[in-house]
Design a protein around this motif. Structure first.
Motif, short mmCIF file in Angstrom:
data_model
loop_
_atom_site.label_atom_id
_atom_site.label_comp_id
_atom_site.label_asym_id
_atom_site.label_seq_id
_atom_site.Cartn_x
_atom_site.Cartn_y
_atom_site.Cartn_z
N LEU A 148 8.57 -22.33 -15.64
CA LEU A 148 9.66 -21.40 -15.35
C LEU A 148 9.17 -19.97 -15.49
O LEU A 148 8.76 -19.54 -16.57
N THR A 149 9.18 -19.26 -14.39
CA THR A 149 8.88 -17.83 -14.40
C THR A 149 10.17 -17.08 -14.10
O THR A 149 10.76 -17.25 -13.04
N TYR A 150 10.63 -16.29 -15.06
CA TYR A 150 11.88 -15.58 -14.84
C TYR A 150 11.67 -14.08 -14.94
O TYR A 150 10.84 -13.59 -15.71
N ASN A 151 12.38 -13.36 -14.12
CA ASN A 151 12.29 -11.91 -14.05
C ASN A 151 13.70 -11.33 -14.05
O ASN A 151 14.49 -11.64 -13.15
N LEU A 152 13.99 -10.53 -15.06
CA LEU A 152 15.31 -9.91 -15.18
C LEU A 152 15.19 -8.44 -14.80
O LEU A 152 14.31 -7.73 -15.30
N TYR A 153 16.07 -8.00 -13.92
CA TYR A 153 16.02 -6.63 -13.42
C TYR A 153 17.32 -5.90 -13.77
O TYR A 153 18.41 -6.37 -13.44
N LEU A 154 17.17 -4.76 -14.43
CA LEU A 154 18.32 -3.91 -14.75
C LEU A 154 18.37 -2.80 -13.70
O LEU A 154 17.46 -1.98 -13.60
N THR A 155 19.43 -2.80 -12.90
CA THR A 155 19.51 -1.86 -11.78
C THR A 155 20.31 -0.60 -12.12
O THR A 155 20.44 0.30 -11.28
N GLY A 156 20.84 -0.51 -13.34
CA GLY A 156 21.58 0.68 -13.75
C GLY A 156 21.40 0.94 -15.24
O GLY A 156 21.49 0.02 -16.05
N TRP A 157 21.13 2.19 -15.62
CA TRP A 157 20.95 2.53 -17.03
C TRP A 157 21.20 4.01 -17.23
O TRP A 157 21.25 4.78 -16.27
N ASP A 158 21.38 4.41 -18.49
CA ASP A 158 21.63 5.83 -18.79
C ASP A 158 20.52 6.36 -19.70
O ASP A 158 19.59 5.65 -20.07
N GLU A 159 20.64 7.62 -20.11
CA GLU A 159 19.60 8.27 -20.91
C GLU A 159 19.48 7.64 -22.30
O GLU A 159 18.37 7.50 -22.83
N TYR A 197 12.99 -2.58 -14.65
CA TYR A 197 13.99 -1.57 -14.31
C TYR A 197 13.88 -1.24 -12.82
O TYR A 197 12.79 -0.97 -12.32
N GLY A 198 15.02 -1.28 -12.12
CA GLY A 198 15.01 -1.09 -10.68
C GLY A 198 15.24 -2.41 -9.97
O GLY A 198 15.89 -3.30 -10.50
N ARG A 199 14.69 -2.54 -8.79
CA ARG A 199 14.87 -3.75 -7.98
C ARG A 199 13.52 -4.36 -7.65
O ARG A 199 12.50 -3.66 -7.61
N PRO A 200 13.50 -5.67 -7.40
CA PRO A 200 12.22 -6.32 -7.08
C PRO A 200 11.63 -5.78 -5.77
O PRO A 200 12.37 -5.45 -4.84
N ILE A 201 10.32 -5.72 -5.72
CA ILE A 201 9.62 -5.43 -4.46
C ILE A 201 9.36 -6.79 -3.83
O ILE A 201 8.39 -7.48 -4.16
N TRP A 202 10.24 -7.20 -2.93
CA TRP A 202 10.24 -8.58 -2.46
C TRP A 202 8.97 -8.95 -1.71
O TRP A 202 8.53 -10.11 -1.77
N ASP A 203 8.38 -8.01 -1.00
CA ASP A 203 7.12 -8.32 -0.33
C ASP A 203 6.06 -8.75 -1.33
O ASP A 203 5.35 -9.74 -1.13
N LYS A 204 5.97 -8.02 -2.42
CA LYS A 204 5.00 -8.35 -3.47
C LYS A 204 5.31 -9.70 -4.11
O LYS A 204 4.40 -10.51 -4.35
N GLU A 205 6.59 -9.96 -4.35
CA GLU A 205 6.99 -11.22 -4.99
C GLU A 205 6.68 -12.42 -4.09
O GLU A 205 6.15 -13.44 -4.55
N PHE A 206 6.99 -12.31 -2.81
CA PHE A 206 6.74 -13.41 -1.89
C PHE A 206 5.24 -13.66 -1.69
O PHE A 206 4.80 -14.80 -1.58
N GLN A 207 4.47 -12.58 -1.67
CA GLN A 207 3.02 -12.73 -1.55
C GLN A 207 2.46 -13.48 -2.76
O GLN A 207 1.59 -14.35 -2.62
N GLU A 208 2.96 -13.14 -3.94
CA GLU A 208 2.49 -13.79 -5.16
C GLU A 208 2.88 -15.27 -5.19
O GLU A 208 2.08 -16.13 -5.57
N ILE A 209 4.10 -15.57 -4.79
CA ILE A 209 4.55 -16.96 -4.77
C ILE A 209 3.72 -17.77 -3.78
O ILE A 209 3.33 -18.92 -4.05
N ARG A 210 3.47 -17.20 -2.61
CA ARG A 210 2.66 -17.90 -1.61
C ARG A 210 1.23 -18.13 -2.11
O ARG A 210 0.65 -19.19 -1.87
N LYS A 211 0.70 -17.16 -2.82
CA LYS A 211 -0.66 -17.29 -3.35
C LYS A 211 -0.74 -18.39 -4.40
O LYS A 211 -1.71 -19.16 -4.46
N GLU A 212 0.29 -18.50 -5.26
CA GLU A 212 0.28 -19.48 -6.34
C GLU A 212 0.62 -20.89 -5.83
O GLU A 212 0.32 -21.87 -6.52
N ASN A 213 1.26 -20.98 -4.68
CA ASN A 213 1.68 -22.30 -4.15
C ASN A 213 1.23 -22.42 -2.69
O ASN A 213 2.05 -22.34 -1.76
N PRO A 214 -0.05 -22.62 -2.45
CA PRO A 214 -0.59 -22.57 -1.08
C PRO A 214 -0.19 -23.74 -0.18
O PRO A 214 -0.33 -23.64 1.04
#
Length: 561
Positions: free
Chosen positions: A465-476, A502-519
């Motif tokens: 299980l690889t999990y990634n949590l993204y917080l898209t809103g925050w304050d000072e 923090y922010g949003r996933p860079i989906w191109d990078k994520e899909f490239q990594e998944i494809r590389k790990e699962n050929p």
């Protein structure tokens, strides 16, 4: 192209067949009424408006047959269970039921507009013909029926009648006005902005479909469309030029007319019966007892209900419809279940959005500890795309805010399967992405992830299980807090080993990594989130799927309610 065919081919085929049938019906009936000899005299009075009224009517009959079927939830669940042996692509079409329902609804709206406009011309020309405003043949045809043993062609029997009077005093006209108004209200109240912000308005107005179908069934009972029967023989090619001689010469007897038998009821009786059975089953489930096992208020104004119902069985990712009579007798709202099939209860997490959820949360907050809540009725469970998550070797789960609920059920079920050492678990790897606007939203789900972290570590399966949590809103203040505790081993937001992004996933990078790990794997991508993200992920699935079917291929799935 191969990936597109796999993902969209069945949908495109269904759309093509549906469009083809609509086109065939329109063209066939247009030509039938435009060229048929039996309608020659009718066409002489109202012209091509006859064909423009009847062709859309045929298309309307076909689409009114279809429009109720996509909202027969129990029928769809039955079909989904029957299609287990038929592959994922076929089952995925059932998840697009609401899209098809809307498409059919738009076609009904379009054909109703054409049908109505054509009949407005028809009424105007029938009225003017009855008043002697056209040629001798039209006037003679309009006056038939005034004597005994004569049948009429022109439905306007009063020479002084106005088009408005005809529209509101005939069966066809009055029912046409009623069902058109009902349809306009249903379509306008179904707009996204109204459905999201004023769901109750959409819900109640949509029940005008009862009036719509009742009016539709009796709409043709006036027999206003008259056709010329062949007995006694009346040769219009000869007789049309000498209307004043009708009945005086043997070869031109007075033409006899008869109304066509109404057919709409034959198109809609089957779907109406199925939908009636659907509502009857919902009423039976409404009467079944549901007890509260636990009521928990989670952070971010999220209510967790753990419920028990006798004989209730579920699968991962399924959803239910809930009704609380204390709030509304008629309103049913969908909620994805967050419990696992292995548990002896089923649970839902409800976020405060809209009047119904706000009233429910407020009502349960005022209960004394340990008390049972108000009567709750449950309809379901119903299948969704997430049921297929274990059919893939690799699954990517993407949830936004409360959209994480179907994946809570999946992750819990995985934990139970590992705990029981289930041999049925085909999945080898899961990637989990959760996007939230505020930190509190993570709290109610972090404890499950912590348990899974420990379970995977204890079995030496940290990579499962690889999990990634993204917080898209925050304050000072939050930024300062994170900066101070940056060196801690666990995340300051969730307490997990995996740090929050923090922010949003860079989906191109994520899909490239998944494809590389699962050929060499088929990867199922599951989303419960907004349409904009759905379009993005669907494009990435196509972009990063390999042409070779033996290599990495991504298959997109989205939750629809």
């Amino acid at each position: 192209m191969g990936n597109w065919i796999i993902d969209h081919g069945p949908s495109a085929l269904i759309l093509l067949v549906w469009t083809g049938i609509n086109t065939f019906l329109f063209v066939y009936f247009y030509l039938f009424y435009d060229r048929g000899d039996r309608f020659f005299y009718t066409r002489h009075i109202i012209g091509s408006a006859l064909s423009w009224a009847r062709a859309p009517a045929a298309v309307l009959n076909f689409n009114c047959l279809l429009v109720l079927l996509p909202v027969c939830r129990n029928l769809l669940s039955l079909l989904r269970g029957s299609f287990v042996c038929c592959g994922r692509s076929l089952r995925k079409q059932l998840d697009k039921n609401l899209t098809f329902h809307k498409l059919v609804g738009y076609m009904i709206g379009l054909m109703t507009a054409v049908h109505t406009i054509a009949h407005l011309f028809n009424v105007e020309w029938f009225t003017r013909s009855r008043q002697g405003g056209f040629d001798i043949l039209s006037t003679t045809l309009s006056r038939l029926g005034e004597l005994e043993n004569e049948t009429y062609l022109n439905p306007v029997r009063d020479p002084n009648a106005t088009p408005t009077y005809v529209a509101f005093t005939t069966i066809g006209g009055l029912t046409g006005v009623i069902i058109t108004l009902a349809l306009i209200l249903m379509i306008t109240s179904s707009m996204e902005v109204i459905r999201r912000s004023y769901f109750e308005v959409f819900w109640y107005i949509h029940h005008l479909f009862i009036i719509f179908f009742a009016g539709l069934v009796i709409h043709g009972a006036g027999f206003h469309l008259q056709e010329t029967p062949t007995n006694p023989p009346h040769n219009f090619t000869v007789c049309k030029d000498q209307p004043l001689e009708w009945g005086k010469v043997p070869e031109c007897p007075i033409p006899q007319f008869a109304g066509g038998f109404p057919q709409t009821w034959m198109w809609v009786i089957g779907p109406m019966f199925l939908y009636l059975c659907e509502r009857l089953l919902r009423f039976i489930r409404y009467l079944q007892s549901v007890t509260y096992r636990k009521i928990i208020m989670r952070p971010s104004n999220v209510l967790e209900l753990q419920l028990v119902k006798r004989g209730f069985k579920m699968e991962v990712g399924q959803y239910i419809f809930m009704n609380c009579p204390a709030i509304s007798q008629l309103e049913w709202h969908p909620f994805t279940m967050t419990s696992a099939p292995e548990e002896d209860f089923f649970s839902v997490h409800i976020r405060s959005v809209g009047d119904w959820t706000e009233k429910l949360i407020k009502m349960l907050e005022q209960l004394p500890e340990g008390a049972q809540g108000p009567k709750m009725a449950v309809d379901g469970p119903f299948g969704t795309a997430s049921e297929d998550v274990f059919d893939y070797e690799v699954s990517v789960l993407v949830g936004c805010g409360i959209g994480v609920t179907p994946f809570a059920s999946i992750l819990k079920s995985i934990w139970y399967k590992f705990k029981q050492s289930s041999p049925k678990l085909r999945t080898k790897k899961i990637y989990f992405y959760w996007l939230c606007r505020e930190t509190h939203a993570f709290e109610w789900f972090a404890d499950l992830l912590q348990v899974l972290e420990k379970e995977m570590a204890g079995r030496g399966m940290e990579d499962f299980l690889t999990y990634n949590l993204y917080l898209t809103g925050w304050d000072e203040n939050h930024t300062a807090h994170v900066t101070v505790h940056f060196d801690k081993d666990t995340d300051v937001v969730t307490g997990l080993k995996q740090k929050t992004y923090y922010g949003r996933p860079i989906w191109d990078k994520e899909f490239q990594e998944i494809r590389k790990e699962n050929p060499t794997s088929g990867v199922g991508v599951f989303l419960c989130g907004p349409e904009t993200l759905a379009k993005t992920l669907e494009k990435k699935c196509v972009k990063y799927s390999d042409v070779d079917p033996r290599k990495t291929n991504f298959y997109f799935n989205k939750e629809n309610f």
